[in-house]
Write an enzyme that holds these catalytic residues in place. Structure first.
Site, PDB file in Angstrom:
ATOM      1  N   ARG A   1      35.952 -96.268 -49.574  1.00 44.48           N
ATOM      2  CA  ARG A   1      35.648 -96.301 -47.995  1.00 44.48           C
ATOM      3  C   ARG A   1      35.335 -95.007 -47.769  1.00 44.48           C
ATOM      4  O   ARG A   1      34.378 -94.781 -46.779  1.00 44.48           O
ATOM      5  CB  ARG A   1      36.555 -97.309 -47.315  1.00 44.48           C
ATOM      6  CG  ARG A   1      36.209 -97.435 -45.792  1.00 44.48           C
ATOM      7  CD  ARG A   1      36.945 -98.653 -45.153  1.00 44.48           C
ATOM      8  NE  ARG A   1      38.051 -98.724 -45.313  1.00 44.48           N
ATOM      9  CZ  ARG A   1      39.195 -97.966 -45.088  1.00 44.48           C
ATOM     10  NH1 ARG A   1      39.058 -96.821 -44.147  1.00 44.48           N
ATOM     11  NH2 ARG A   1      40.521 -98.136 -45.297  1.00 44.48           N
TER      12      ARG A   1
ATOM     13  N   TYR B   1      13.445 -98.347 -31.581  1.00 44.11           N
ATOM     14  CA  TYR B   1      13.672 -99.611 -32.658  1.00 44.11           C
ATOM     15  C   TYR B   1      14.600-100.827 -31.709  1.00 44.11           C
ATOM     16  O   TYR B   1      15.385-100.338 -31.126  1.00 44.11           O
ATOM     17  CB  TYR B   1      14.040 -99.368 -34.009  1.00 44.11           C
ATOM     18  CG  TYR B   1      14.546-100.697 -34.761  1.00 44.11           C
ATOM     19  CD1 TYR B   1      13.590-101.303 -35.141  1.00 44.11           C
ATOM     20  CD2 TYR B   1      15.925-100.777 -34.885  1.00 44.11           C
ATOM     21  CE1 TYR B   1      13.976-102.574 -36.006  1.00 44.11           C
ATOM     22  CE2 TYR B   1      16.424-101.883 -35.561  1.00 44.11           C
ATOM     23  CZ  TYR B   1      15.424-102.896 -36.200  1.00 44.11           C
ATOM     24  OH  TYR B   1      15.904-103.864 -36.822  1.00 44.11           O
TER      25      TYR B   1
ATOM     26  N   ASP C   1      15.023 -90.220 -34.958  1.00 45.17           N
ATOM     27  CA  ASP C   1      14.850 -91.152 -36.155  1.00 45.17           C
ATOM     28  C   ASP C   1      13.547 -90.944 -36.626  1.00 45.17           C
ATOM     29  O   ASP C   1      12.265 -90.785 -36.247  1.00 45.17           O
ATOM     30  CB  ASP C   1      14.728 -92.442 -35.182  1.00 45.17           C
ATOM     31  CG  ASP C   1      14.841 -93.727 -36.296  1.00 45.17           C
ATOM     32  OD1 ASP C   1      14.023 -93.500 -37.554  1.00 45.17           O
ATOM     33  OD2 ASP C   1      14.952 -95.022 -36.174  1.00 45.17           O
TER      34      ASP C   1
ATOM     35  N   LYS D   1      13.580 -98.414 -45.550  1.00 45.96           N
ATOM     36  CA  LYS D   1      12.104 -98.500 -45.534  1.00 45.96           C
ATOM     37  C   LYS D   1      11.421 -97.702 -46.515  1.00 45.96           C
ATOM     38  O   LYS D   1      11.678 -97.768 -47.773  1.00 45.96           O
ATOM     39  CB  LYS D   1      11.768 -97.955 -44.079  1.00 45.96           C
ATOM     40  CG  LYS D   1      12.469 -98.770 -43.016  1.00 45.96           C
ATOM     41  CD  LYS D   1      12.113-100.085 -42.884  1.00 45.96           C
ATOM     42  CE  LYS D   1      12.383-100.918 -41.677  1.00 45.96           C
ATOM     43  NZ  LYS D   1      13.677-101.138 -41.408  1.00 45.96           N
TER      44      LYS D   1
HETATM   45  C1  LIG Z   1      12.427 -96.898 -36.726  1.00 46.43           C
HETATM   46  C2  LIG Z   1      13.615 -97.697 -37.229  1.00 46.43           C
HETATM   47  N1  LIG Z   1      14.779 -97.229 -37.053  1.00 46.43           N
HETATM   48  C3  LIG Z   1      16.085 -98.170 -37.508  1.00 46.43           C
HETATM   49  C4  LIG Z   1      15.756 -99.035 -38.087  1.00 46.43           C
HETATM   50  C5  LIG Z   1      17.150 -99.890 -38.247  1.00 46.43           C
HETATM   51  O1  LIG Z   1      17.388 -99.929 -39.740  1.00 46.43           O
HETATM   52  P1  LIG Z   1      18.212-101.027 -40.639  1.00 46.43           P
HETATM   53  O2  LIG Z   1      17.243-102.279 -40.552  1.00 46.43           O
HETATM   54  O3  LIG Z   1      17.971-100.478 -42.132  1.00 46.43           O
HETATM   55  O4  LIG Z   1      19.313-101.187 -40.159  1.00 46.43           O
HETATM   56  C6  LIG Z   1      14.556 -99.817 -38.233  1.00 46.43           C
HETATM   57  C7  LIG Z   1      14.282-101.240 -38.849  1.00 46.43           C
HETATM   58  O5  LIG Z   1      13.315-101.674 -38.800  1.00 46.43           O
HETATM   59  C8  LIG Z   1      13.535 -98.917 -37.748  1.00 46.43           C
HETATM   60  O6  LIG Z   1      12.127 -99.483 -37.967  1.00 46.43           O
END
Ligand SMILES: Cc1ncc(COP(=O)(O)O)c(C=O)c1O
Length: 414
Positions: free
Chosen positions: A73, A127, A203, A228
């Protein structure tokens, strides 16, 4: 087996295959083994004591000290390998921490750096899950969140300048799904002028690590949904945080140990095997998307194609040219017929599949207003420009001519 030392600095695409992994520690295997153990045997009680003292931040490890592993962990060999190998891909990064989803990475950053009485200035839209985190976890904890529409540089400057107890400036650029860009350097400069010295977090899921480099523009932390492009095959969840500040990453790893959201060994191994191709995949996806976006302009069912190479707003063009190497694999179509047209389009596709997520080798399409962004309030939806007619496309590595035909057929069906 000799340990081979490369006596010069190699470039990122070489480093991702040459650092962070010593075959001698995996019985000579050319690729890393998977270490599934939950616990690790100490070399001696003294080294156990030392490992705990380092893990708890009581002492610092020496420069090339080999610290004993403790318990998975906290960390494990596959996390260590992945964290070491991903660093050269992100320009300006010195350290990384891996998490079991993008949301795990984002919530660990915000929960460990923010507390009651602090403020977060963020761009809109973010998001949907991130917005949900702001609304349902941070605000009830006493964190003030201040949203500013992406691309409005003057409003972002003003929000940063006037926010009290400002801890974090959180940017998502390009914005999902409108592709509006935020001037990262300008936000960094505004944050530097603030007396609280807030940390700028970006992000970078949409254009990083290949096409956008926020750490090189002075931001403190870059976060990723590794689910992604970093992974690229829509078959696992992961999150990554990178920084030029190694102590900040150590601090986040400490919070990760408390929250228990480290990326598991199998997933680390899988993501590690996908890193050497991320730039190849993203280049192909961006080339495909650019050809398709330009081929869809002027279609009678389409009001606008939202895509970086088609920007017309001079400020957006300047931001794109200053901070993005290529336009990327995501585009959004603004359809004239609203929700009904969007749903007919999605039903008619034969190659692209109607699914959320993005960045995989296969092409996907979705209706953000009723899916990924349905958590936003109607007001935020309006402010962010997420209208009924938007359909987001994530372009994969298929032949672009087949994709263009499929999309045109879907539009004709409207
Ligand atoms: C721009 C962006 N940030 C964060 C996330 C969250 O990622 P996760 O689905 O891996 O938790 C997403 C998910 O679609 C996203 O498109």
């Amino acid at each position: 087996m000799n340990k081979r030392v490369i006596p010069y600095v190699v470039r990122p695409t070489t480093a991702v295959l040459t650092r962070g992994f010593d075959p001698r520690l995996s019985v000579g295997s050319a690729r890393p083994a998977v270490f599934r153990s939950s616990t690790y045997v100490f070399n001696s009680p003294e080294s156990a004591e030392r490992a705990f003292a380092i893990a708890l931040g009581k002492v610092r490890p020496a420069a090339d000290e080999n610290v004993d592993l403790i318990y998975s962990r906290l960390s494990h060999p596959n996390a260590e390998i992945l964290e070491d190998q991903i660093v050269p891909l992100e320009k300006g990064a010195k350290a990384a921490a891996v998490f079991n989803s993008g949301m795990a990475a984002i919530s660990t950053v915000l929960l460990s750096l923010c507390g009651p009485g602090w403020s977060v200035v963020h761009t809109i839209p973010v998001y949907g899950g991130t917005q949900h985190l702001f609304d349902t976890l941070l605000r009830p904890l006493g964190v003030r969140t201040i949203g500013v529409p992406a691309g409005d540089g003057a409003a972002l400057d003003a929000a940063i300048a006037t926010a009290g107890n400002l801890r974090i400036v959180y940017l998502e650029t390009p914005a999902n799904p409108t592709l509006r860009m935020v001037d990262i350097r300008r936000a960094v400069e505004a944050a530097r002028r603030h007396p609280d010295a807030p940390l700028v977090v970006v992000d970078n899921t949409f254009l990083g690590p290949a096409f956008q480099h926020p750490l090189a523009l002075g931001v403190a932390l870059v976060v990723y949904s590794g689910t992604k492009y970093l992974n690229g095959f829509s078959d696992m969840l992961a999150g990554v945080v990178l920084s030029a500040d190694e102590e900040m990453i150590t601090h986040l790893r400490g919070t990760r140990a408390i929250l228990g959201n480290i990326l598991q060994p199998d997933e680390c191994w899988l993501l590690d095997s996908r890193l050497p191709t991320v730039t190849l995949r993203m280049n192909r996806q961006s080339k495909n998307a650019q050809r398709i976006a330009e081929g869809l302009q002027g279609h009678p069912a389409v009001r606008r194609v939202l895509y970086p190479s088609l920007f017309t707003d001079p400020e957006q063009i300047n931001i794109r040219d200053a901070q993005c190497d290529f336009p990327g694999g995501i585009m959004t179509l603004d359809l004239k017929g609203g929700k009904m047209a969007a749903f007919t389009f999605l039903r008619s596709l034969r190659i692209l599949r109607d699914a959320v997520s993005l960045g995989g080798v296969e092409s996907l399409a979705c209706h953000p207003r009723t899916t990924t962004h349905s958590e936003l309030s109607p007001e935020d939806m309006e402010r962010a420009g997420i209208t009924d007619g938007l359909v987001r496309l994530s372009i994969g590595v298929e032949d672009w001519r087949d994709l263009l035909r499929d999309i045109r057929d879907g539009l004709d069906a409207i």
